[in-house]
Design an enzyme around this catalytic site. Structure first.
Site, PDB file in Angstrom:
ATOM      1  N   THR A  40      41.317  34.471  41.857  1.00 23.45           N
ATOM      2  CA  THR A  40      40.846  33.584  42.923  1.00 23.45           C
ATOM      3  C   THR A  40      39.445  33.978  43.368  1.00 23.45           C
ATOM      4  OG1 THR A  40      41.960  35.039  44.474  1.00 23.45           O
ATOM      5  CG2 THR A  40      43.131  33.030  43.873  1.00 23.45           C
ATOM      6  N   GLY A 124      39.968  51.820  31.795  1.00 24.25           N
ATOM      7  CA  GLY A 124      40.477  50.820  30.861  1.00 24.25           C
ATOM      8  C   GLY A 124      41.851  50.280  31.220  1.00 24.25           C
ATOM      9  N   ALA A 125      42.340  50.590  32.417  1.00 18.02           N
ATOM     10  CA  ALA A 125      43.684  50.147  32.806  1.00 18.02           C
ATOM     11  C   ALA A 125      43.628  48.977  33.788  1.00 18.02           C
ATOM     12  CB  ALA A 125      44.457  51.308  33.428  1.00 18.02           C
ATOM     13  N   GLY A 126      42.420  48.567  34.183  1.00 17.00           N
ATOM     14  CA  GLY A 126      42.304  47.479  35.148  1.00 17.00           C
ATOM     15  C   GLY A 126      42.411  47.962  36.585  1.00 17.00           C
ATOM     16  N   LEU A 127      42.082  49.243  36.823  1.00 18.11           N
ATOM     17  CA  LEU A 127      42.162  49.783  38.189  1.00 18.11           C
ATOM     18  C   LEU A 127      40.763  49.957  38.794  1.00 18.11           C
ATOM     19  CD1 LEU A 127      45.059  52.340  37.601  1.00 18.11           C
ATOM     20  CD2 LEU A 127      45.189  50.067  38.630  1.00 18.11           C
ATOM     21  N   SER A 128      39.780  49.273  38.196  1.00 16.96           N
ATOM     22  CA  SER A 128      38.411  49.226  38.731  1.00 16.96           C
ATOM     23  C   SER A 128      37.692  50.561  38.703  1.00 16.96           C
ATOM     24  CB  SER A 128      38.388  48.666  40.160  1.00 16.96           C
ATOM     25  OG  SER A 128      38.631  47.319  40.117  1.00 16.96           O
ATOM     26  N   SER A 129      37.794  51.265  37.590  1.00 20.26           N
ATOM     27  CA  SER A 129      37.042  52.523  37.482  1.00 20.26           C
ATOM     28  C   SER A 129      35.539  52.245  37.529  1.00 20.26           C
ATOM     29  CB  SER A 129      37.415  53.272  36.210  1.00 20.26           C
ATOM     30  OG  SER A 129      37.194  52.472  35.080  1.00 20.26           O
ATOM     31  N   ASP A 183      36.516  43.703  43.386  1.00 24.01           N
ATOM     32  CA  ASP A 183      36.658  45.124  43.059  1.00 24.01           C
ATOM     33  C   ASP A 183      35.707  45.995  43.886  1.00 24.01           C
ATOM     34  OD1 ASP A 183      38.348  44.008  41.242  1.00 24.01           O
ATOM     35  OD2 ASP A 183      37.036  44.311  39.516  1.00 24.01           O
TER      36      ASP A 183
HETATM   37  C1  GLA Z   1      39.066  41.440  37.209  1.00 21.75           C
HETATM   38  C2  GLA Z   1      37.751  41.147  37.928  1.00 21.75           C
HETATM   39  C3  GLA Z   1      38.006  40.777  39.381  1.00 21.75           C
HETATM   40  C4  GLA Z   1      39.027  39.649  39.480  1.00 21.75           C
HETATM   41  C5  GLA Z   1      40.288  40.004  38.676  1.00 21.75           C
HETATM   42  C6  GLA Z   1      41.289  38.889  38.632  1.00 21.75           C
HETATM   43  O1  GLA Z   1      39.648  42.591  37.722  1.00 21.75           O
HETATM   44  O2  GLA Z   1      36.911  42.277  37.862  1.00 21.75           O
HETATM   45  O3  GLA Z   1      36.791  40.413  40.001  1.00 21.75           O
HETATM   46  O4  GLA Z   1      38.474  38.446  39.028  1.00 21.75           O
HETATM   47  O5  GLA Z   1      39.954  40.344  37.332  1.00 21.75           O
HETATM   48  O6  GLA Z   1      41.788  38.613  39.902  1.00 21.75           O
END
Ligand code: GLA
Length: 402
Positions: A40, A124-129, A183
Site C-alpha cells: 500500500t 535478504g529476508a525482507g526485514l529491511s536491512s 521501511d
Molecule cells: C518492500 C518495500 C516496501 C513495501 C513492501 C510491501 O518491503 O521495500 O516499501 O512496498 O515491499 O508492502
C-alpha cells in the site's frame, strides 16, 4: 527493549581496528516487520510496521585521506569511493555512500568519511536491512556534527521524519530501487511498545500502542523473482490508477479509490485484482488501528474479541496477498495455514514484499515461544530445510548511541 551493549562496542572495535583512530559518533537503527498494510505504501495508502529487536550500528569519523571508506563485519569486503561517486554500482557500500550524500542536505559535512558497520538484522529476508543501514548512516553523520535527532522539530534538533526521507531518497535516487517510504520511516520513527501508523500519501505518522508477541518466520527461500515481480506490480497499480481516473479525474492515489469506484470501473484482471487488494488492505489497516487504540493500556490487546478481530484482519490480508496480489509462496502459505485456529495465536500473514521471505505470527509471546519449536520442526519435515525464527515485540527506532 534494551540494546545489547555488544552492538556499540563491536562497531567501535571494528572501526578502530580498520582505521587506526577512534570514531567520532555511533548511531543505530532497527530492521522492521509490517503488521498490516502490504503493497500500500507506493500506492499512497496506510501501513503499520513495528521495529524489530535486530539493529544496525554505524560508527563514523571524518576521513583522514581524500576518499570515503566503509567496512562491515557482516558484508565482507570493504569499499572506498571518491567525491565523484554519484551513482550506485551494485556494492553494499552504495547504501552508505547514498545516505552520506543525502545527509548533507540536513547539515552533515560533504564527502570524506570513515565508516564501520555491524549488524544483526538478517540480510535478504525482507526485514529491511538496507533501510536500517541507510537510516543508521544518516543518523551517525548528523551525530558527528553534534546535531540531535527528535520526533518533532524542537530547538534545532533534526526531525526523525527528515532522516527517514533522506534515507528513502538514498534508496530511490542513489541505489535506484523504487520502493515506498515504509521501511525507512519504520526504522527511523518506531517507538518501543508501539506500531507506527504511517499515511504514505502525506508521510504523517503516529505511534499506536501494540503489546503483543510477534514471531517472525523466515522461509529461507530464494527470492529471484522479487525485483522483476515488484516492478510489474507497481506498473499494474499505475495502470489501474490511470483507468480509474477516467471515472474519477480527482483520484490522486490508488489507495484512495473506493470499493464503489472499483465496481463502477470494472477493471480487467490482473489490474482489477491488484487494485482490489490495495483498497481493501488500506481499509484493513484502519480497522486494525481502531482495535489497537480501543485496547490501549490493556495487556494482550484487552479482550478475546479484539484479538479475534485483529487475527481475522491478519488472515484476510494474507489471503488477499495470495489471491489478488499474487505475491505469496507455497512456503509462506504453509506457515499461515499452520497457525490458524490455535489457542494463543491471533493470526498470521506474509510480511514485506513477499515472493518468499518472512511471515509473521501474532499472539501471546509465551505461546509463540513454545510454538516456534514445533513450527520449525514440521516446516523442516515438509520443506527439507529449517526456517529461521525470531520472537520479537515492538522496539524503538533510530538513536544516537554516542
Ligand atoms: C518492500 C518495500 C516496501 C513495501 C513492501 C510491501 O518491503 O521495500 O516499501 O512496498 O515491499 O508492502
Amino acid at each position: 527493549m534494551s540494546v545489547p551493549a555488544g552492538g556499540r562496542e563491536a562497531v567501535e572495535a571494528l572501526f578502530t581496528a580498520a582505521y587506526g583512530h577512534r570514531p567520532a559518533a555511533v548511531a543505530s537503527a532497527p530492521g522492521r516487520v509490517n503488521l498490516i498494510g502490504e503493497h500500500t505504501d507506493y500506492n499512497g495508502g496506510e501501513v503499520l510496521p513495528i521495529a524489530i529487536a535486530q539493529r544496525t550500528w554505524v560508527a563514523i569519523a571524518p576521513a583522514r585521506g581524500h576518499a570515503s571508506r566503509a567496512v562491515s563485519r557482516e558484508r565482507g569486503e570493504g569499499g572506498e569511493w571518491g567525491s565523484a561517486y554519484t551513482r550506485a554500482t551494485g556494492t553494499w557500500w552504495d547504501y552508505v555512500a547514498g545516505a552520506l550524500r543525502g545527509a548533507e542536505s540536513l547539515g552533515a559535512r560533504p564527502h570524506g568519511h570513515d565508516v564501520a558497520v555491524v549488524s544483526d538484522v538478517p540480510m535478504g529476508a525482507g526485514l529491511s536491512s538496507s533501510a536500517a543501514l541507510e537510516v543508521a548512516t544518516v543518523a551517525a553523520a548528523l551525530a558527528m556534527e553534534g546535531l540531535r535527532l527528535a520526533r518533532t522539530a524542537d530547538d534545532g534538533a533534526i526531525p526523525l521524519r527528515d532522516v527517514a526521507l533522506v534515507a528513502h531518497g538514498a534508496e530511490c535516487d542513489f541505489v535506484g530501487v523504487a520502493c515506498g517510504i515504509m521501511d525507512q520511516f519504520a526504522s527511523a520513527l518506531c517507538e518501543d511498545g508501539h506500531a507506527l501508523h504511517l499515511h504514505c500519501d502525506t508521510a504523517q505518522a503516529r505511534s499506536i500502542p501494540f503489546r503483543r508477541g510477534v514471531l517472525i518466520v523466515d522461509t529461507v527461500s530464494p527470492r529471484a523473482l522479487l525485483h522483476s515481480a515488484f516492478n510489474t506490480r507497481r506498473a499494474e497499480c499505475t495502470a489501474a490508477l490511470e483507468i480509474l481516473r477516467q471515472f474519477d479525474p480527482a483520484l490522486d492515489v490508488l489507495a484512495h479509490a473506493t470499493p464503489e469506484l472499483l465496481e463502477r470501473a470494472a477493471l480487467p484482471d490482473p489490474v482489477g485484482k491488484r487494485a482490489r487488494h490495495v483498497v481493501a488492505e488500506t481499509q484493513r489497516v484502519r480497522e486494525f488501528v481502531r482495535h489497537c487504540e480501543a485496547a490501549a493500556g490493556r495487556p494482550g490487546l484487552g479482550s478475546d474479541e479484539t484479538r479475534e478481530a485483529i487475527g481475522l484482519l491478519l488472515n484476510a490480508s494474507h489471503r488477499s496477498l495470495r489471491d489478488d496480489y499474487e505475491c505469496s509462496s507455497p512456503e509462506l502459505d504453509w506457515v499461515v495455514e499452520h497457525c490458524v485456529a490455535r489457542i494463543g495465536i491471533d493470526g498470521a500473514r506474509l510480511t514485506g514484499a513477499g515472493w518468499g521471505g518472512c511471515a509473521i505470527v501474532v499472539g501471546d509471546a509465551k505461546v509463540l515461544g513454545e510454538f516456534s519449536h514445533e513450527l520449525a520442526e514440521t516446516f523442516e519435515l515438509s520443506w527439507g530445510r529449517p526456517p529461521r525464527t525470531w520472537l520479537t515485540s515492538p522496539d524503538g527506532g533510530a538513536r544516537i548511541e554516542r
